[in-house]
Design an enzyme around this catalytic site. Structure first.
Site, PDB file in Angstrom:
ATOM      1  N   HIS A 121       0.825  -1.216   0.000  1.00 21.47           N
ATOM      2  CA  HIS A 121       0.000   0.000   0.000  1.00 21.47           C
ATOM      3  C   HIS A 121       0.851   1.255   0.000  1.00 21.47           C
ATOM      4  O   HIS A 121       2.040   1.236   0.298  1.00 21.47           O
ATOM      5  CB  HIS A 121      -0.959   0.000   1.209  1.00 21.47           C
ATOM      6  CG  HIS A 121      -0.332   0.444   2.489  1.00 21.47           C
ATOM      7  ND1 HIS A 121      -0.306   1.758   2.887  1.00 21.47           N
ATOM      8  CD2 HIS A 121       0.312  -0.248   3.457  1.00 21.47           C
ATOM      9  CE1 HIS A 121       0.301   1.859   4.055  1.00 21.47           C
ATOM     10  NE2 HIS A 121       0.699   0.653   4.425  1.00 21.47           N
ATOM     11  N   CYS A 122       0.198   2.340  -0.374  1.00 25.91           N
ATOM     12  CA  CYS A 122       0.752   3.674  -0.218  1.00 25.91           C
ATOM     13  C   CYS A 122      -0.404   4.524   0.298  1.00 25.91           C
ATOM     14  O   CYS A 122      -1.265   4.003   1.008  1.00 25.91           O
ATOM     15  CB  CYS A 122       1.385   4.181  -1.523  1.00 25.91           C
ATOM     16  SG  CYS A 122       0.348   4.035  -2.992  1.00 25.91           S
ATOM     17  N   ILE A 123      -0.471   5.775  -0.022  1.00 26.96           N
ATOM     18  CA  ILE A 123      -1.581   6.602   0.480  1.00 26.96           C
ATOM     19  C   ILE A 123      -2.877   6.262  -0.261  1.00 26.96           C
ATOM     20  O   ILE A 123      -3.890   5.955   0.355  1.00 26.96           O
ATOM     21  CB  ILE A 123      -1.262   8.115   0.352  1.00 26.96           C
ATOM     22  CG1 ILE A 123       0.031   8.475   1.100  1.00 26.96           C
ATOM     23  CG2 ILE A 123      -2.437   8.956   0.861  1.00 26.96           C
ATOM     24  CD1 ILE A 123      -0.006   8.281   2.602  1.00 26.96           C
TER      25      ILE A 123
END
Length: 189
Positions: A121-123
């Site tokens: 994941h990231c933002i």
């Protein structure tokens, strides 16, 4: 050496890749399984530990480690998950390619572990995380960049930034050269 007559070399550009990404008709969601036991998601999905446990996630790769809005480290996840954080910026200047191999190795180890499932994941779950999953598919699953992109956009709306696409193109070229050298060495033996 020029291509043989009748054969045309295919050289992909960032623009070609963006056109391919534009063909995706999916809506962005919190999290999607994009490959068996590999999920791409946003920070909200990553911080929902109960939801992750229900899905059977065992490993979390955070491509926005230490960035605003993205809390997460091994103490946050405790003993329920194996955590890896990469402090990447979603920018036109960030050299994410230095993390391609370590991220691919983490994903590979996660999948090899007992009942391993990994969330990358990231933002937003759009650029950094998808770039790292694409690199994994290229390094460990021997997919070309174009084929890996085709696979992912069937499962999730992704859109790596131009810089990351250029870095992936470089990786694609390196892997093709390495494969070609390997094949030439096999013929010599």
């Amino acid at each position: 050496m020029p291509p043989e007559k009748g054969k045309r070399k295919e050289y992909l550009t960032v623009k070609d890749l963006q056109k391919l990404l534009d063909t995706c008709k999916l809506h962005l969601s919190e999290m999607d399984e994009v490959w068996p036991n590999i999920y791409i998601g946003n920070v909200a999905a990553a911080q929902n530990k109960v939801g992750l446990l229900k899905l059977g996630i065992t490993h979390v790769l955070n491509a926005a480690h230490s960035k605003r809005g993205s809390k997460g480290n091994q103490s946050f996840y405790g003993n329920d998950f194996v955590y890896c954080g990469i402090p990447a910026d979603d920018s036109t200047h960030f050299d994410l390619d230095v993390y391609f191999q370590p991220a691919a190795d983490f994903i590979h180890r996660a999948l090899k572990s007992t009942n391993g499932k990994v969330l990358v994941h990231c933002i937003m779950g759009l650029s950094r995380s998808s770039t790292l999953v694409l690199a994994y598919l290229m390094i460990y699953r021997q997919l070309t960049l174009k084929r890996a992109l085709h696979k992912l956009i069937q499962k999730r709306a992704i859109y790596p930034n131009r810089n990351f696409l250029a870095l992936l193109l470089d990786l694609d070229l390196q892997l093709k050269r390495k494969e070609k050298r390997k094949c030439q060495n096999c013929q010599i033996l």
